[in-house]
Design an enzyme around this catalytic site. Structure first.
Site, PDB file in Angstrom:
ATOM      1  N   LYS A 100       3.169  -1.356  -3.576  1.00 56.24           N
ATOM      2  CA  LYS A 100       2.531   0.480  -3.585  1.00 56.24           C
ATOM      3  C   LYS A 100       3.581   1.278  -3.871  1.00 56.24           C
ATOM      4  O   LYS A 100       2.623   2.773  -4.398  1.00 56.24           O
ATOM      5  CB  LYS A 100       2.349   0.764  -2.185  1.00 56.24           C
ATOM      6  CG  LYS A 100       1.028  -0.374  -1.518  1.00 56.24           C
ATOM      7  CD  LYS A 100       0.383   0.401  -0.339  1.00 56.24           C
ATOM      8  CE  LYS A 100      -0.400  -0.512   0.192  1.00 56.24           C
ATOM      9  NZ  LYS A 100      -0.741  -1.618   0.447  1.00 56.24           N
ATOM     10  N   GLU A 122      -3.105   9.554   3.397  1.00 54.88           N
ATOM     11  CA  GLU A 122      -2.835   9.139   4.369  1.00 54.88           C
ATOM     12  C   GLU A 122      -2.600   7.941   3.984  1.00 54.88           C
ATOM     13  O   GLU A 122      -1.762   7.167   3.716  1.00 54.88           O
ATOM     14  CB  GLU A 122      -4.824   8.699   4.015  1.00 54.88           C
ATOM     15  CG  GLU A 122      -5.447   8.183   4.012  1.00 54.88           C
ATOM     16  CD  GLU A 122      -4.882   8.099   1.871  1.00 54.88           C
ATOM     17  OE1 GLU A 122      -4.279   8.674   0.818  1.00 54.88           O
ATOM     18  OE2 GLU A 122      -5.046   6.705   1.385  1.00 54.88           O
ATOM     19  N   SER A 417       2.334  -9.657  -3.781  1.00 49.54           N
ATOM     20  CA  SER A 417       1.737  -8.013  -4.065  1.00 49.54           C
ATOM     21  C   SER A 417       3.441  -7.906  -2.949  1.00 49.54           C
ATOM     22  O   SER A 417       3.075  -6.355  -2.748  1.00 49.54           O
ATOM     23  CB  SER A 417       0.830  -7.970  -3.413  1.00 49.54           C
ATOM     24  OG  SER A 417       0.246  -8.386  -2.451  1.00 49.54           O
TER      25      SER A 417
HETATM   26  C1  LIG Z   1      -1.697  -2.135   0.474  1.00 46.64           C
HETATM   27  C2  LIG Z   1      -1.708  -4.081   0.113  1.00 46.64           C
HETATM   28  C3  LIG Z   1      -2.166  -4.279  -0.646  1.00 46.64           C
HETATM   29  C4  LIG Z   1      -3.736  -3.638  -0.700  1.00 46.64           C
HETATM   30  O1  LIG Z   1      -3.764  -2.579  -1.451  1.00 46.64           O
HETATM   31  P1  LIG Z   1      -4.423  -3.003  -2.662  1.00 46.64           P
HETATM   32  O2  LIG Z   1      -4.674  -1.586  -3.331  1.00 46.64           O
HETATM   33  O3  LIG Z   1      -5.615  -3.783  -2.730  1.00 46.64           O
HETATM   34  O4  LIG Z   1      -2.701  -3.101  -4.106  1.00 46.64           O
HETATM   35  C5  LIG Z   1      -1.974  -5.966  -0.707  1.00 46.64           C
HETATM   36  N1  LIG Z   1      -0.659  -6.326  -0.854  1.00 46.64           N
HETATM   37  C6  LIG Z   1       0.250  -6.004  -0.247  1.00 46.64           C
HETATM   38  C7  LIG Z   1       1.374  -6.272   0.451  1.00 46.64           C
HETATM   39  C8  LIG Z   1      -0.017  -4.666   0.549  1.00 46.64           C
HETATM   40  O5  LIG Z   1       0.828  -3.234   1.239  1.00 46.64           O
END
Ligand SMILES: *Cc1c(COP(=O)(O)O)cnc(C)c1O
Length: 433
Positions: A100, A122, A417
């Site tokens: 993010k 938000e 992610s």
């Molecule tokens: C917020 C988040 C997501 C989901 O958000 P996307 O916009 O779909 O990437 C996925 N993995 C992690 C670790 C997150 O913090």
């Protein structure tokens, strides 16, 4: 002015000048917001390819965020599964623990270039709030985070983190006191402070130009991963797998491989308790998946089928939070309540570019249930020494399903992610229960 440019393959780069990905996306906002969005579009079009802006952003990615993130061959997990080779793109190793920050920092930098001194955002689980507060502290910008009071109670450590980072966290008492109410409150703030304030949206969502900006800032994931896999494995992956909440980490890694026709792109949504229970956040899953559960009642009618149809949420095209996209809705067209063990995937809408990629057949979308994600979470801990975010565990779960059926020289590239430190309490409870 237009954001439409030609890329090497001759296909138009999306979105078009109206912010449309096919027929999705666009701008569906109150009149008062149009001039504010026009300013953002104009600024972004000017800075998108500006060498100075790009250099400043890339410098911060390298010296502050910790990019490039590594690519790890998950050798023990791959050997255990006995099929394809799994590689992990390690966004979990970035500052603040997830992808993010790539987007929050890019947009904060844009805001600063636009002369804005105040940032609003938000947050639901708090991850985007923390990333935004971090970027604001770094760049010396005032930061106000809107968060439903229900979410604040659930995510106390993240509220504390944001405050430590100098942000003001404003509790939202309206509606269900959760994410969508926080979005509404943030928009209200923006409309009343259009001159000094910039709104950072946390995923590839919202009115144009947000899905475009977020995808551009996250596409660094795919660019790096493509170069890294070519270097480490000597060839492209066969499949790229990523979890899909709003869709930003997925679109970011997909983007590096969009023109590589041989590479399959697979998005994994939150299957929650299972599609047939109606408690999930899988916007692309079809309720037909559950038909095997339907039994004929004594009078020979499909009574349960009609129950499913009337009570169970389905992803349908609609207008939601400033864009036209697929949204989980009840039969009466109300936004459905969603469920996922991972807060980051627990959302009714999906980024418009994913709907487009699904429609043209370039990407496919599937889901993993809470239980499958938890099993994948534990597998990655034990086999690789990596504690993944529960969101990312959905992508790992899909790789675990696919790998055993594939040859040894097949490559699955999974976008990891984020890291799982934030999820330890959830996992502890789920494991005890
Ligand atoms: C917020 C988040 C997501 C989901 O958000 P996307 O916009 O779909 O990437 C996925 N993995 C992690 C670790 C997150 O913090």
């Amino acid at each position: 002015m237009s954001t439409q440019t030609e890329i090497e393959t001759g296909h138009p780069t999306l979105p078009d000048a109206h912010g449309k990905f096919g027929s999705y996306g666009g701008r569906f906002v109150p009149e008062t917001l149009m001039p504010v969005l026009d300013d953002v579009i104009e600024a972004y079009e000017e800075l998108r390819d500006d060498p100075g802006f790009r250099a400043e952003y890339e410098h911060l990615l390298k010296t502050y965020v910790g990019r490039p993130s590594p690519l790890t061959h998950a050798q023990r997990l791959s050997a255990h599964l006995g099929g394809a080779q799994i590689y992990l793109k390690r966004e979990d190793l970035l500052h603040t623990g997830a992808h993010k920050i790539n987007n929050a920092l890019g947009q904060a930098l844009l805001a600063k270039r636009m002369g804005k001194r105040r940032i609003i955002a938000e947050t639901g689980a708090g991850q985007h709030g923390v990333a935004t507060a971090t970027a604001c502290a770094l760049l010396g910008l005032e930061c106000v985070i809107y968060m439903g009071v229900v979410d604040m109670a659930r995510q106390e450590p993240n509220v504390f983190r944001m405050r430590l980072l100098g942000a003001e966290v404003r509790g939202v008492e309206s509606g269900t006191k959760t994410l969508k109410d926080a979005v509404n409150e943030a928009i209200r703030d923006w409309v009343s402070h259009p001159h000094d304030t910039y709104y950072i949206i946390g995923s590839a969502l919202g009115p144009h130009p947000y899905p475009l900006m977020c995808r551009d800032f996250q596409s660094v994931i795919g660019k790096e991963a493509r170069a890294q896999i070519l270097e480490q494995a000597g060839r492209l992956p066969d499949q790229v797998i990523a979890c899909v909440g709003g869709g930003s980490n997925a679109i970011g890694i997909f983007y590096g491989f969009l023109d590589d026709a041989s590479v399959k792109l697979i998005g994994v949504e939150a299957g929650g308790y299972g599609i047939e229970t109606g408690k999930h956040a899988a916007r692309f899953a079809r309720i037909e998946n559950a038909e095997w559960r339907i039994e004929k009642s004594d009078d020979g009618k499909n009574s349960q089928f009609s129950i499913l149809n009337s009570q169970f949420p389905q992803g349908k095209v609609g207008v939601f939070q400033g864009m036209k996209t697929v949204v989980l809705q009840n039969a009466d067209g109300q936004i459905a309540e969603t469920h996922s063990i991972s807060a980051g995937l627990d959302y009714a809408g999906v980024g418009p570019e994913h709907v487009y990629l699904r429609d043209i057949g370039r990407a496919e979308y599937t889901f993993a249930t809470d239980d499958e994600a938890l099993a994948a979470f534990h597998a990655l801990c034990k086999f690789e020494g990596i504690i993944p975010a529960l969101e990312s565990s959905h992508a790992v779960a899909e790789a675990i399903k696919r790998a055993p059926q594939l040859p040894h020289d097949h490559i699955l590239l999974v976008n990891l992610s984020g890291r799982g430190d934030k999820d330890l309490n959830t996992v502890m409870k789920a494991t005890k229960g």
